[in-house]
Write an enzyme that holds these catalytic residues in place. Structure first.
Site, PDB file in Angstrom:
ATOM      1  N   PHE A 124       0.776  -1.437   0.113  1.00  0.00           N
ATOM      2  CA  PHE A 124       0.144  -0.014   0.003  1.00  0.00           C
ATOM      3  C   PHE A 124       1.067   1.297  -0.053  1.00  0.00           C
ATOM      4  O   PHE A 124       1.856   1.545   0.524  1.00  0.00           O
ATOM      5  CB  PHE A 124      -0.978  -0.062   1.320  1.00  0.00           C
ATOM      6  CG  PHE A 124      -2.112   1.021   1.168  1.00  0.00           C
ATOM      7  CD1 PHE A 124      -3.106   0.905   0.413  1.00  0.00           C
ATOM      8  CD2 PHE A 124      -1.805   2.428   1.757  1.00  0.00           C
ATOM      9  CE1 PHE A 124      -4.248   1.779   0.504  1.00  0.00           C
ATOM     10  CE2 PHE A 124      -2.794   3.078   1.606  1.00  0.00           C
ATOM     11  CZ  PHE A 124      -3.889   2.995   0.912  1.00  0.00           C
ATOM     12  N   ASP A 195       0.885  -5.084   8.772  1.00  0.00           N
ATOM     13  CA  ASP A 195      -0.253  -3.989   8.954  1.00  0.00           C
ATOM     14  C   ASP A 195      -1.572  -4.994   8.469  1.00  0.00           C
ATOM     15  O   ASP A 195      -1.672  -5.664   7.341  1.00  0.00           O
ATOM     16  CB  ASP A 195       0.144  -3.146   7.535  1.00  0.00           C
ATOM     17  CG  ASP A 195      -1.080  -2.158   7.223  1.00  0.00           C
ATOM     18  OD1 ASP A 195      -2.194  -2.375   7.718  1.00  0.00           O
ATOM     19  OD2 ASP A 195      -0.745  -1.002   6.892  1.00  0.00           O
ATOM     20  N   TYR A 220     -11.273   2.299   9.856  1.00  0.00           N
ATOM     21  CA  TYR A 220     -12.628   2.770   9.050  1.00  0.00           C
ATOM     22  C   TYR A 220     -12.828   1.721   7.939  1.00  0.00           C
ATOM     23  O   TYR A 220     -13.818   1.887   6.855  1.00  0.00           O
ATOM     24  CB  TYR A 220     -12.488   4.054   8.476  1.00  0.00           C
ATOM     25  CG  TYR A 220     -10.853   4.192   7.463  1.00  0.00           C
ATOM     26  CD1 TYR A 220     -10.788   3.841   6.272  1.00  0.00           C
ATOM     27  CD2 TYR A 220      -9.851   4.951   8.039  1.00  0.00           C
ATOM     28  CE1 TYR A 220      -9.601   4.181   5.603  1.00  0.00           C
ATOM     29  CE2 TYR A 220      -8.973   5.150   7.397  1.00  0.00           C
ATOM     30  CZ  TYR A 220      -8.571   4.986   6.240  1.00  0.00           C
ATOM     31  OH  TYR A 220      -7.227   5.074   5.517  1.00  0.00           O
ATOM     32  N   LYS A 221     -12.229   0.374   7.721  1.00  0.00           N
ATOM     33  CA  LYS A 221     -12.558  -0.476   6.679  1.00  0.00           C
ATOM     34  C   LYS A 221     -13.502  -1.578   7.516  1.00  0.00           C
ATOM     35  O   LYS A 221     -14.504  -1.157   7.769  1.00  0.00           O
ATOM     36  CB  LYS A 221     -11.245  -1.174   6.342  1.00  0.00           C
ATOM     37  CG  LYS A 221     -10.406   0.003   5.571  1.00  0.00           C
ATOM     38  CD  LYS A 221      -9.180  -0.234   5.220  1.00  0.00           C
ATOM     39  CE  LYS A 221      -8.370   0.662   4.188  1.00  0.00           C
ATOM     40  NZ  LYS A 221      -6.782   0.613   4.121  1.00  0.00           N
ATOM     41  N   ARG A 369     -12.168  -3.774  -7.670  1.00  0.00           N
ATOM     42  CA  ARG A 369     -12.232  -4.123  -6.490  1.00  0.00           C
ATOM     43  C   ARG A 369     -13.580  -4.359  -5.849  1.00  0.00           C
ATOM     44  O   ARG A 369     -14.298  -3.548  -5.817  1.00  0.00           O
ATOM     45  CB  ARG A 369     -11.147  -3.327  -5.455  1.00  0.00           C
ATOM     46  CG  ARG A 369     -10.563  -3.819  -4.345  1.00  0.00           C
ATOM     47  CD  ARG A 369      -9.278  -3.243  -3.820  1.00  0.00           C
ATOM     48  NE  ARG A 369      -9.888  -1.872  -3.390  1.00  0.00           N
ATOM     49  CZ  ARG A 369      -9.558  -1.211  -2.347  1.00  0.00           C
ATOM     50  NH1 ARG A 369      -8.424  -1.766  -1.551  1.00  0.00           N
ATOM     51  NH2 ARG A 369      -9.843   0.007  -1.940  1.00  0.00           N
TER      52      ARG A 369
HETATM   53  C1  LIG Z   1      -6.007   1.744   4.172  1.00  0.00           C
HETATM   54  C2  LIG Z   1      -4.723   1.466   4.285  1.00  0.00           C
HETATM   55  C3  LIG Z   1      -4.117   2.488   4.906  1.00  0.00           C
HETATM   56  C4  LIG Z   1      -4.544   4.001   5.509  1.00  0.00           C
HETATM   57  O1  LIG Z   1      -3.726   4.459   6.204  1.00  0.00           O
HETATM   58  P1  LIG Z   1      -4.283   5.913   6.508  1.00  0.00           P
HETATM   59  O2  LIG Z   1      -3.283   6.417   7.469  1.00  0.00           O
HETATM   60  O3  LIG Z   1      -5.517   5.613   7.292  1.00  0.00           O
HETATM   61  O4  LIG Z   1      -4.628   6.898   5.166  1.00  0.00           O
HETATM   62  C5  LIG Z   1      -2.726   2.123   5.270  1.00  0.00           C
HETATM   63  N1  LIG Z   1      -2.121   0.877   4.692  1.00  0.00           N
HETATM   64  C6  LIG Z   1      -2.857  -0.064   4.496  1.00  0.00           C
HETATM   65  C7  LIG Z   1      -2.400  -1.494   4.049  1.00  0.00           C
HETATM   66  C8  LIG Z   1      -4.213   0.220   4.148  1.00  0.00           C
HETATM   67  O5  LIG Z   1      -5.009  -0.735   3.501  1.00  0.00           O
END
Ligand SMILES: *Cc1c(COP(=O)(O)O)cnc(C)c1O
Length: 410
Positions: A124, A195, A220-221, A369
């Site tokens: 990511f 992560d 938030y997911k 997705r």
């Molecule tokens: C959604 C996501 C993030 C989001 O990071 P934010 O700091 O909340 O913007 C980070 N890493 C991964 C792997 C994600 O899927």
């Protein structure tokens, strides 16, 4: 395959009752809960109470009387059983990006003399950017190394300080074997940082069974905490008193209200706090987390994977002719809770789907997705979404110019 068969799956679904706990707009099939979880019905009242009564009436007294001060650790303890952590090993704070920074910096300090942070290309973006930032900031002491999935295990060596990976890949939903990679990292004296953004709240994660060192993830997911909800951080009990936070703010101080001039880190997980917790965000997140209170995560995972299985079966039966390709692993034990398809016109196809109420998302350059959220999706939603996808493709509707206009967020 018939719609009736999918109806039968819904009838047999033991988690079907949970859908009613969410506020879902009519006419929408929401296949993007892996990116922004849906709104729990309880959230608005909880936030309203926080605003009107706790903030509006009780004012600053609420830090004590409504235990605002304990919220970060309390919600962390509610997340712990969802990810195989013990009480006191998880805290809610900051964003995922910031928690990654804190935990990786902490891990590097625990492995002096080792220079390498190991991750995979295509991780990511924020994870890569934060690691690049750490590398730039610490200069010669640190080197970021990216190794493709197939070669990563062999690249862990005596110079590796930390292996930093995303458990479920945000594009393809490929799942790393967490216990295996963690054991390999440990064999070479490195730490494993996971992560969990695309797996927490969807998979039956067991951090302690995997002997994971550090982890973090998104609120938030699949945890349904609301847009930009605070993130969570996990520090295995064995590391808590050694792991320093590079963001030594006052909320991570042993006694913040002594107002000492000198930083003294709090014992335990509270050290990972930095500044004053945002109660609006925490309150919405807690409403989302509370929906998991009595759930068996193995059943949650099984449903998400079964939805994915149904989706893949439809995709394979019907979509080859339209040039769509499966971008996710077929084997359920190698997949997370979303399924991705590939198509050169992916962006336009997704916009056409969204216009018809099937909401997924697009990840450049060619990934469509679809999130299989186990708490509020029905098997018939998958069937119906496919019928709409079929219409969009068969009629060539997605070729309309309005579906090619790029918005800021895809
Ligand atoms: C959604 C996501 C993030 C989001 O990071 P934010 O700091 O909340 O913007 C980070 N890493 C991964 C792997 C994600 O899927």
């Amino acid at each position: 395959m018939t719609r009736a068969a999918f109806e039968a799956l819904d009838q047999a679904d033991e988690l079907a009752r949970l859908r009613d706990l969410f506020s879902l707009p009519p006419g929408v099939i929401y296949l993007d809960g892996n990116s922004l979880g849906a709104l729990p019905k309880a959230t608005a009242a909880r936030v309203q109470d926080l605003v009107n009564r706790q903030w509006g009436v009780d004012l600053i007294r609420s830090w004590n009387t409504h235990d605002w001060i304990g919220a970060a650790a309390r919600i962390g303890d509610k997340i712990a059983p969802l990810i195989g952590a013990a009480p006191g090993e998880v805290i809610v704070a900051d964003s995922t990006s910031v928690n990654l920074f804190k935990l990786v910096c902490g891990a590097l300090a625990l492995r002096p003399g080792r220079r390498t942070i190991l991750t995979e290309p295509g991780n990511f973006p924020t994870d890569l950017y934060i690691l690049q930032g750490i590398e730039a900031w610490l200069g010669d002491q640190v080197q970021l190394r990216t190794m493709p999935r197939g070669a990563l295990a062999d690249a862990i060596d005596a110079d590796t300080a930390a292996v930093v990976l995303t458990h479920v890949h945000y594009k393809t939903a490929e799942r790393w074997p967490m216990a295996e990679i963690t054991a390999l990292a440990h064999r070479h004296g490195a730490l494993a940082v996971w992560d969990l953004s695309h797996s927490a709240g969807a998979l039956a994660i067991d951090l302690n069974a995997a002997n994971a060192d550090l982890a973090l993830g998104c609120g938030y997911k699949y945890l349904n905490g609301g847009p930009g909800a605070p993130s969570f951080a996990f520090v295995a009990a064995r590391w808590q008193d050694q792991l320093a936070s590079p963001l030594s703010g006052w909320m991570g101080h042993a006694e913040p209200f002594v107002f000492d001039d000198d930083y003294r880190p709090a014992p335990g997980i509270r050290r990972q706090l930095c500044g004053t917790p945002g109660m609006l965000g925490l309150t919405a997140l807690e409403a989302g987390i509370d929906l998991f209170a009595d759930l068996d995560m193995a059943a949650v995972e099984a449903k998400g994977l079964a939805l994915g299985e149904a989706f893949i079966a439809l995709a394979e039966a019907r979509l080859g002719a339209w040039g769509l390709e499966l971008a996710s692993p077929k084997a359920a034990d190698r997949r997370g809770s979303h399924v991705s398809l590939r198509h050169p016109e992916g962006y336009a196809i997704m916009q056409a789907l969204i216009a018809r109420g099937v909401i997924g998302d697009f990840r450049a350059p060619d990934i469509l997705r679809f999130g299989m959220t186990p708490l509020y999706l029905r098997f018939t939603d998958i069937w119906d979404a496919f019928e709409i996808l079929r219409t969009v493709l068969e009629t060539g509707e997605y070729l309309q110019p309005r579906f090619s206009k790029r918005a800021a967020v895809t």
